[in-house]
Motif scaffolding. Structure first.
Motif, PDB file in Angstrom:
ATOM      1  N   UNK A   1     -48.086 -24.994  16.388  1.00 39.33           N
ATOM      2  CA  UNK A   1     -47.193 -25.791  15.543  1.00 39.33           C
ATOM      3  C   UNK A   1     -47.039 -25.162  14.161  1.00 39.33           C
ATOM      4  N   UNK A   2     -48.132 -24.649  13.615  1.00 39.71           N
ATOM      5  CA  UNK A   2     -48.080 -23.997  12.304  1.00 39.71           C
ATOM      6  C   UNK A   2     -47.175 -22.770  12.355  1.00 39.71           C
ATOM      7  N   UNK A   3     -47.302 -21.983  13.429  1.00 42.87           N
ATOM      8  CA  UNK A   3     -46.502 -20.773  13.598  1.00 42.87           C
ATOM      9  C   UNK A   3     -45.017 -21.118  13.735  1.00 42.87           C
ATOM     10  N   UNK A   4     -44.707 -22.261  14.350  1.00 44.33           N
ATOM     11  CA  UNK A   4     -43.330 -22.708  14.531  1.00 44.33           C
ATOM     12  C   UNK A   4     -42.776 -23.362  13.271  1.00 44.33           C
ATOM     13  N   UNK A   5     -43.624 -23.570  12.261  1.00 44.48           N
ATOM     14  CA  UNK A   5     -43.188 -24.204  11.031  1.00 44.48           C
ATOM     15  C   UNK A   5     -43.088 -25.712  11.137  1.00 44.48           C
TER      16      UNK A   5
END
Length: 187
Positions: free
Chosen positions: A91-95
Motif C-alpha cells: 500500500x505504501x508503494x502504491x501511495x
C-alpha cells in the motif's frame, strides 16, 4: 591406438536454434502451470455464519492461519504479522494510505481477567489444564518458568525469600523444577 578428437561441429551453426518454430501452442506444460498453481487456484466451499461460500484455497489457508493466531498459536501470529507487513509495504508503494483501524482496549488494574489475558498474549503464563478440568468457568493460569526466572533475577539486595514465598512461587509456576533459585535460598 590413437585417440579420436570429438567432432565439435554440430548440426547447427552457433546461435542457430534446433527448434526455430518453438514449442507448439497449447502444449501440456504451457496449459497446466505448476502443481502449486493448480492447488492454489482451486476453490473450496466453506460455511460462514451458516451460509455456504466459495473461497480459494489460498484464502481458506489465510483464514485458518488468522484463526490460529487469534487462538494463540505463535507461528501463526508471526505469519499474520508478516502478511500485514507485506500488505502495508504494498500500500505504501502504491501511495495509498493504510486502512488499519485503531482499536483501543483498556486494561484496568482492578480487573484480573484483563491481566490474565495480557499474560497469555505475552506468553508470560499459560492455562493450567489440570486445574481447568476442576473449575472450567475461569481458566486458571500458571506462570512460565522463564518469567519467574527473570523476576528472580531482578531481585536486588532484598531480604531472603521466606518458605511461604518459595511455596507460593512453586505453586504458581508451570514447571517449578527447572527454576534456579537465588544464592542463599534453601532449595
Amino acid at each position: 591406438m590413437p585417440v579420436k578428437k570429438p567432432n565439435l561441429t554440430g548440426r547447427f551453426k552457433k546461435g542457430q536454434s534446433g527448434n526455430p518454430k518453438g514449442r507448439p501452442k497449447g502444449s501440456a506444460t504451457a496449459q497446466s502451470g505448476s502443481a502449486l498453481d493448480i492447488i492454489v487456484n482451486r476453490t473450496l466451499t466453506i460455511r460462514k455464519a451458516g451460509e455456504p461460500q466459495e473461497v480459494s484455497v489460498q484464502e481458506a489457508l489465510q483464514h485458518q492461519t488468522y484463526r490460529k493466531a487469534i487462538d494463540g498459536d505463535k507461528p501463526s501470529r508471526r505469519e499474520v504479522l508478516k502478511m500485514i507487513r507485506i500488505r502495508e509495504a504494498y500500500l505504501h508503494k502504491q501511495g495509498q494510505p493504510t486502512k488499519l483501524q485503531a482499536s483501543t482496549r483498556r486494561m484496568e488494574p482492578t480487573d484480573p481477567d484483563n491481566a490474565n489475558e495480557a499474560m497469555l498474549i505475552l506468553g508470560i503464563a499459560s492455562i493450567d489444564e489440570v486445574a481447568l478440568e476442576m473449575d472450567d468457568h475461569k481458566p486458571p493460569l500458571k506462570l512460565e518458568p522463564w518469567a519467574v526466572q527473570a523476576a528472580l533475577g531482578r531481585r536486588r539486595g532484598g531480604s531472603k525469600l521466606t518458605e511461604k514465598e518459595i511455596r507460593e512461587i512453586k505453586r504458581c509456576t508451570r514447571d517449578q523444577d527447572i527454576i534456579r533459585w537465588p544464592r542463599g535460598t534453601d532449595q
